[in-house]
Design a protein around this motif. Structure first.
Motif, mmCIF file in Angstrom:
data_model
loop_
_atom_site.group_PDB
_atom_site.id
_atom_site.type_symbol
_atom_site.label_atom_id
_atom_site.label_comp_id
_atom_site.label_asym_id
_atom_site.label_seq_id
_atom_site.Cartn_x
_atom_site.Cartn_y
_atom_site.Cartn_z
ATOM 1 N N ILE A 43 26.652 45.847 43.199
ATOM 2 C CA ILE A 43 27.076 44.704 42.385
ATOM 3 C C ILE A 43 28.530 44.379 42.693
ATOM 4 O O ILE A 43 29.402 45.252 42.615
ATOM 5 N N ALA A 44 28.800 43.138 43.066
ATOM 6 C CA ALA A 44 30.171 42.675 43.305
ATOM 7 C C ALA A 44 30.695 42.016 42.034
ATOM 8 O O ALA A 44 30.164 40.985 41.590
ATOM 9 N N ILE A 45 31.721 42.601 41.430
ATOM 10 C CA ILE A 45 32.286 42.089 40.186
ATOM 11 C C ILE A 45 33.417 41.108 40.462
ATOM 12 O O ILE A 45 33.554 40.070 39.822
ATOM 13 N N GLY A 46 34.262 41.447 41.454
ATOM 14 C CA GLY A 46 35.449 40.635 41.691
ATOM 15 C C GLY A 46 36.571 41.028 40.749
ATOM 16 O O GLY A 46 36.349 41.697 39.735
ATOM 17 N N ASP A 47 37.788 40.610 41.066
ATOM 18 C CA ASP A 47 38.938 41.035 40.269
ATOM 19 C C ASP A 47 39.650 39.884 39.566
ATOM 20 O O ASP A 47 40.778 40.018 39.115
ATOM 21 N N SER A 48 38.982 38.750 39.469
ATOM 22 C CA SER A 48 39.596 37.614 38.776
ATOM 23 C C SER A 48 39.006 37.486 37.380
ATOM 24 O O SER A 48 37.913 37.986 37.094
ATOM 25 N N GLN B 277 35.356 42.894 31.181
ATOM 26 C CA GLN B 277 34.165 42.479 30.443
ATOM 27 C C GLN B 277 32.989 42.304 31.395
ATOM 28 O O GLN B 277 31.854 42.662 31.077
ATOM 29 N N ALA B 278 33.265 41.743 32.581
ATOM 30 C CA ALA B 278 32.207 41.573 33.575
ATOM 31 C C ALA B 278 31.649 42.927 34.012
ATOM 32 O O ALA B 278 30.439 43.081 34.211
ATOM 33 N N CYS C 156 27.218 46.917 33.695
ATOM 34 C CA CYS C 156 26.747 48.269 33.359
ATOM 35 C C CYS C 156 25.636 48.203 32.314
ATOM 36 O O CYS C 156 24.636 48.929 32.411
ATOM 37 N N THR C 157 25.805 47.328 31.330
ATOM 38 C CA THR C 157 24.776 47.190 30.291
ATOM 39 C C THR C 157 23.462 46.734 30.892
ATOM 40 O O THR C 157 22.379 47.228 30.538
ATOM 41 N N VAL D 281 35.022 46.148 42.301
ATOM 42 C CA VAL D 281 35.892 45.363 41.429
ATOM 43 C C VAL D 281 37.142 44.933 42.199
ATOM 44 O O VAL D 281 38.240 44.814 41.637
ATOM 45 N N GLY D 282 37.004 44.674 43.481
ATOM 46 C CA GLY D 282 38.096 44.166 44.293
ATOM 47 C C GLY D 282 39.313 45.078 44.282
ATOM 48 O O GLY D 282 39.216 46.280 44.516
ATOM 49 N N ARG D 283 40.467 44.502 43.999
ATOM 50 C CA ARG D 283 41.707 45.278 44.030
ATOM 51 C C ARG D 283 41.776 46.329 42.923
ATOM 52 O O ARG D 283 42.659 47.184 42.929
ATOM 53 N N HIS D 284 40.835 46.272 41.975
ATOM 54 C CA HIS D 284 40.791 47.288 40.918
ATOM 55 C C HIS D 284 39.927 48.477 41.311
ATOM 56 O O HIS D 284 39.694 49.376 40.502
ATOM 57 N N GLY D 285 39.457 48.474 42.536
ATOM 58 C CA GLY D 285 38.722 49.625 43.047
ATOM 59 C C GLY D 285 37.228 49.530 42.853
ATOM 60 O O GLY D 285 36.687 48.494 42.456
ATOM 61 N N GLN D 286 36.573 50.626 43.148
ATOM 62 C CA GLN D 286 35.123 50.685 43.038
ATOM 63 C C GLN D 286 34.722 51.720 41.985
ATOM 64 O O GLN D 286 35.443 52.671 41.721
#
Length: 349
Positions: free
Chosen positions: A265-270, A275-276, A281-282, A303-308
């Protein structure tokens, strides 16, 4: 009683035992005057007293502190200091060497830091780690019981009481799939949580450090599902809904899994990425299926720059706090083996 046993030991002129420390760090400390040494005194008490009565700290004094009236001044007893000389007593037999290696693996310590007269619970062990110790010993062909770990909390004592496992005592290794009665707590679960029972789970969210190969993670998780029958449990409701009747069975290992356990799953960091991440996870946790499986579901979340992150969710009917420690250790071991291209071998069940 402990003091009386100490005073009866050779080389002890005076002795007193005090409870020192606070909270979970409290421990019994023995103070004595005389020529006796700590390892000999500890061994003597271990042969006469249950493990929980054997002091975890030892301090030799030139004299015991007394008040003006000549009575013992317990408040003046010095804080115990670790005695490296006796705690690092080296193994003297092959069995003690073997037990020290097992201790090191479950405590996360270097074997050379552990002495054969050291107390397991003073060295960082607890009741849950003791179960890992028993499991590791069994993998090495040695049988220890939980009671023995508590009553004989040193390497030398456990090496003495451990027995070699015979063929008849080995756990069945062949694949099994069968119907098994519900446990009382499982029956209670279905009575209390009739609505959306598949959603009740325990989950851990792990931060990824360094690279992680999703295919390798998938292979490691499939190995865990094949190894642990509880992760292949299936639950079916039988009869009328009002009867609340449920049965459980262990499903066979699937040589070709129908779907992967790990979702990418690609969340992105923007935006509101936290919350995303929570929402993703839910959604993964809602994919557990009591009837058809799986009871374990994972996700690799970028989560991009916030890591994996790696999410692991297991239905609460199949996992608890003790299980997580075992599963996470085995997952790390299985991943390392798969990453090296080796066959995953986690030892006997």
């Amino acid at each position: 009683e402990i003091e009386a046993q100490l005073r009866g030991c050779a080389g002890v002129e005076q002795a007193v035992v005090a409870l020192r420390g606070e909270g979970e760090r409290r421990r019994l400390v023995a103070y004595w005057v005389g020529e006796a040494q700590a390892p000999q005194l500890q061994a003597a008490l271990q042969s006469k007293l249950p493990g929980y009565m054997v002091p975890g700290g030892w301090m030799k004094l030139a004299r015991l502190p007394v008040m003006a009236n000549g009575k013992l001044d317990r408040g003046a007893l010095p804080a115990p200091q670790e005695d490296e000389a006796w705690q690092a007593v080296a193994p003297r037999t092959a069995r003690e060497t073997q037990m020290r290696e097992i201790w090191a693996s479950v405590l996360g310590r270097e074997a050379q830091q552990l002495g054969v007269t050291q107390n397991f619970f003073e060295a960082g062990g607890d009741s849950i780690v003791s179960l890992q110790l028993i499991a590791k010993a069994r993998q090495a062909g040695l049988k220890l019981t939980p009671k023995q770990v508590f009553d004989h909390p040193t390497i030398e004592a456990q090496a003495r009481v451990a027995v070699e496992l015979g063929g008849a005592e080995q756990v069945e290794q062949a694949e099994v799939h069968y119907v098994v009665p519900l446990t009382p707590i499982q029956r209670s679960f279905f009575e209390r949580f009739e609505e959306a029972p598949s959603h009740w789970n325990q989950a851990v969210l792990l931060r990824v450090r360094g690279g992680l190969e999703v295919a390798v993670l998938e292979r490691a998780l499939q190995a865990l599902v094949a190894r642990h029958d509880a992760l292949r449990l299936r639950f079916v409701r039988v009869g009328e809904a009002s009867t609340r009747g449920w049965t459980q069975r262990v499903a066979p290992v699937q040589t070709q899994p129908q779907e992967p356990l790990v979702e990418q799953i690609a969340i992105g960091d923007s935006g509101d990425w936290e919350q995303a991440l929570h929402d993703a996870c839910t959604r993964v946790q809602q994919q557990l299926d009591l009837r058809h499986g799986p009871l374990l579901k994972a996700a690799y979340l970028d989560v991009g720059r916030h890591g994996q992150r790696v999410l692991l969710a297991i239905h609460h009917l199949a996992v608890d706090g003790v299980s997580w420690r075992i599963l996470l250790e085995e997952l790390q071991q299985a991943y390392a083996q798969a990453e090296r291209g080796e066959a995953i071998a986690l030892g006997a069940r």
